[in-house]
Design a protein around this motif. Structure first.
Motif, PDB file in Angstrom:
ATOM      1  N   LEU A 175       0.839  -1.196   0.000  1.00  0.00           N
ATOM      2  CA  LEU A 175       0.000   0.000   0.000  1.00  0.00           C
ATOM      3  C   LEU A 175       0.870   1.239   0.000  1.00  0.00           C
ATOM      4  N   THR A 176       0.509   2.202  -0.847  1.00  0.00           N
ATOM      5  CA  THR A 176       1.136   3.513  -0.853  1.00  0.00           C
ATOM      6  C   THR A 176       0.037   4.562  -0.839  1.00  0.00           C
ATOM      7  N   VAL A 177       0.058   5.436   0.166  1.00  0.00           N
ATOM      8  CA  VAL A 177      -0.887   6.556   0.211  1.00  0.00           C
ATOM      9  C   VAL A 177      -0.244   7.707  -0.549  1.00  0.00           C
ATOM     10  N   LYS A 178      -0.935   8.179  -1.579  1.00  0.00           N
ATOM     11  CA  LYS A 178      -0.403   9.241  -2.425  1.00  0.00           C
ATOM     12  C   LYS A 178      -0.843  10.622  -1.960  1.00  0.00           C
ATOM     13  N   HIS A 179      -2.091  10.727  -1.443  1.00  0.00           N
ATOM     14  CA  HIS A 179      -2.606  12.037  -1.043  1.00  0.00           C
ATOM     15  C   HIS A 179      -3.754  11.867  -0.057  1.00  0.00           C
ATOM     16  N   PHE A 180      -3.796  12.740   0.931  1.00  0.00           N
ATOM     17  CA  PHE A 180      -4.868  12.761   1.920  1.00  0.00           C
ATOM     18  C   PHE A 180      -5.338  14.193   2.057  1.00  0.00           C
ATOM     19  N   SER A 181      -6.652  14.416   1.900  1.00  0.00           N
ATOM     20  CA  SER A 181      -7.213  15.760   1.965  1.00  0.00           C
ATOM     21  C   SER A 181      -8.495  15.733   2.794  1.00  0.00           C
ATOM     22  N   GLU A 203      -6.153   9.263  -1.655  1.00  0.00           N
ATOM     23  CA  GLU A 203      -5.701   8.633  -2.898  1.00  0.00           C
ATOM     24  C   GLU A 203      -4.614   7.634  -2.539  1.00  0.00           C
ATOM     25  N   PHE A 204      -4.759   6.430  -3.049  1.00  0.00           N
ATOM     26  CA  PHE A 204      -3.795   5.387  -2.728  1.00  0.00           C
ATOM     27  C   PHE A 204      -3.595   4.449  -3.907  1.00  0.00           C
ATOM     28  N   VAL A 205      -2.503   3.696  -3.819  1.00  0.00           N
ATOM     29  CA  VAL A 205      -2.226   2.616  -4.760  1.00  0.00           C
ATOM     30  C   VAL A 205      -1.986   1.364  -3.927  1.00  0.00           C
ATOM     31  N   ALA A 206      -2.728   0.319  -4.233  1.00  0.00           N
ATOM     32  CA  ALA A 206      -2.555  -0.971  -3.567  1.00  0.00           C
ATOM     33  C   ALA A 206      -2.117  -1.990  -4.619  1.00  0.00           C
ATOM     34  N   ILE A 207      -1.132  -2.772  -4.264  1.00  0.00           N
ATOM     35  CA  ILE A 207      -0.619  -3.818  -5.152  1.00  0.00           C
ATOM     36  C   ILE A 207      -1.151  -5.154  -4.656  1.00  0.00           C
ATOM     37  N   TYR A 208      -1.585  -5.975  -5.591  1.00  0.00           N
ATOM     38  CA  TYR A 208      -2.099  -7.288  -5.217  1.00  0.00           C
ATOM     39  C   TYR A 208      -1.789  -8.300  -6.309  1.00  0.00           C
ATOM     40  N   LYS A 209      -1.920  -9.566  -5.940  1.00  0.00           N
ATOM     41  CA  LYS A 209      -1.707 -10.658  -6.886  1.00  0.00           C
ATOM     42  C   LYS A 209      -2.942 -11.547  -6.911  1.00  0.00           C
ATOM     43  N   ALA A 219       0.636  -9.975 -10.803  1.00  0.00           N
ATOM     44  CA  ALA A 219       0.543  -8.703 -10.076  1.00  0.00           C
ATOM     45  C   ALA A 219      -0.426  -7.741 -10.758  1.00  0.00           C
ATOM     46  N   HIS A 220      -1.145  -6.987  -9.917  1.00  0.00           N
ATOM     47  CA  HIS A 220      -2.085  -5.964 -10.370  1.00  0.00           C
ATOM     48  C   HIS A 220      -1.919  -4.738  -9.485  1.00  0.00           C
ATOM     49  N   ARG A 221      -2.471  -3.632  -9.962  1.00  0.00           N
ATOM     50  CA  ARG A 221      -2.357  -2.357  -9.261  1.00  0.00           C
ATOM     51  C   ARG A 221      -3.741  -1.732  -9.173  1.00  0.00           C
ATOM     52  N   LEU A 222      -4.162  -1.352  -7.969  1.00  0.00           N
ATOM     53  CA  LEU A 222      -5.431  -0.648  -7.765  1.00  0.00           C
ATOM     54  C   LEU A 222      -5.107   0.779  -7.356  1.00  0.00           C
ATOM     55  N   HIS A 223      -5.488   1.743  -8.199  1.00  0.00           N
ATOM     56  CA  HIS A 223      -5.280   3.163  -7.908  1.00  0.00           C
ATOM     57  C   HIS A 223      -6.657   3.760  -7.702  1.00  0.00           C
ATOM     58  N   GLU A 224      -6.930   4.241  -6.483  1.00  0.00           N
ATOM     59  CA  GLU A 224      -8.266   4.725  -6.146  1.00  0.00           C
ATOM     60  C   GLU A 224      -8.189   6.037  -5.388  1.00  0.00           C
ATOM     61  N   ILE A 225      -9.185   6.881  -5.614  1.00  0.00           N
ATOM     62  CA  ILE A 225      -9.408   8.067  -4.794  1.00  0.00           C
ATOM     63  C   ILE A 225     -10.695   7.794  -4.035  1.00  0.00           C
ATOM     64  N   VAL A 259     -17.208   5.778   1.840  1.00  0.00           N
ATOM     65  CA  VAL A 259     -18.404   5.959   1.020  1.00  0.00           C
ATOM     66  C   VAL A 259     -18.239   5.268  -0.323  1.00  0.00           C
ATOM     67  N   ASP A 260     -17.246   5.703  -1.087  1.00  0.00           N
ATOM     68  CA  ASP A 260     -17.017   5.103  -2.403  1.00  0.00           C
ATOM     69  C   ASP A 260     -15.650   5.519  -2.919  1.00  0.00           C
ATOM     70  N   GLY A 261     -15.321   5.034  -4.109  1.00  0.00           N
ATOM     71  CA  GLY A 261     -14.039   5.367  -4.696  1.00  0.00           C
ATOM     72  C   GLY A 261     -14.149   5.572  -6.189  1.00  0.00           C
ATOM     73  N   GLN A 262     -13.231   6.378  -6.695  1.00  0.00           N
ATOM     74  CA  GLN A 262     -13.130   6.607  -8.135  1.00  0.00           C
ATOM     75  C   GLN A 262     -11.733   6.194  -8.562  1.00  0.00           C
ATOM     76  N   PHE A 263     -11.643   5.779  -9.823  1.00  0.00           N
ATOM     77  CA  PHE A 263     -10.382   5.322 -10.363  1.00  0.00           C
ATOM     78  C   PHE A 263      -9.872   6.360 -11.363  1.00  0.00           C
ATOM     79  N   PRO A 264      -8.764   7.041 -11.026  1.00  0.00           N
ATOM     80  CA  PRO A 264      -8.257   8.085 -11.933  1.00  0.00           C
ATOM     81  C   PRO A 264      -7.872   7.501 -13.281  1.00  0.00           C
TER      82      PRO A 264
END
Length: 126
Positions: free
Chosen positions: A71-77, A88-94, A99-105, A118-123
């Motif tokens: 897990l990498t947190v990219k931004h918190f507001s 905003e974060f990026v999670a790596i999973y297999k 390997a796959h990458r989930l990038h969500e806000i 609540v929910d998430g959006q994918f940039p």
């Protein structure tokens, strides 16, 4: 044991939230604890921290082969009223070794002093 979210020891990091000893003090803490709950397949915690308006009704882990690996947190507001926030974060999973990458806000709200997902959006990838 190291915490799956990468911030320290499980017991003093996300474990205290999973065990109900404390509530997350902000949306980033909640997001990290939810990531750890996904790693540990802690469905009760995930559902209890999911806003009722978007909480799924079906089980979360029916024979789920996902292995979360980082897990990498990219931004918190946080809004000025401290009642809503985004992380905003990026999670790596297999899955099956691939390997796959989930990038969500992710969007969060605070109700009765408890942060809820609540929910998430994918940039869009540029």
């Amino acid at each position: 044991m190291n915490c799956p979210c990468g911030k320290g020891l499980y017991e003093t990091c996300c474990g205290k939230f999973h065990e109900g000893k404390e509530l997350a003090s902000n949306a980033e803490e909640l997001m990290r604890s939810r990531y750890s709950a996904f790693v540990l397949k802690n469905e009760p915690y995930l559902l209890s921290t999911w806003h009722s308006s978007t909480r799924p009704q079906e089980p979360l882990f029916n024979e789920d082969p996902t292995q979360w690996t980082g897990l990498t947190v990219k931004h918190f507001s946080e809004a000025s009223d401290r009642l809503s926030a985004t992380v905003e974060f990026v999670a790596i999973y297999k899955i099956n070794g691939k390997a796959h990458r989930l990038h969500e806000i992710s969007s969060f709200v605070c109700e009765d002093k408890q942060w809820l997902y609540v929910d998430g959006q994918f940039p869009k990838i540029k």
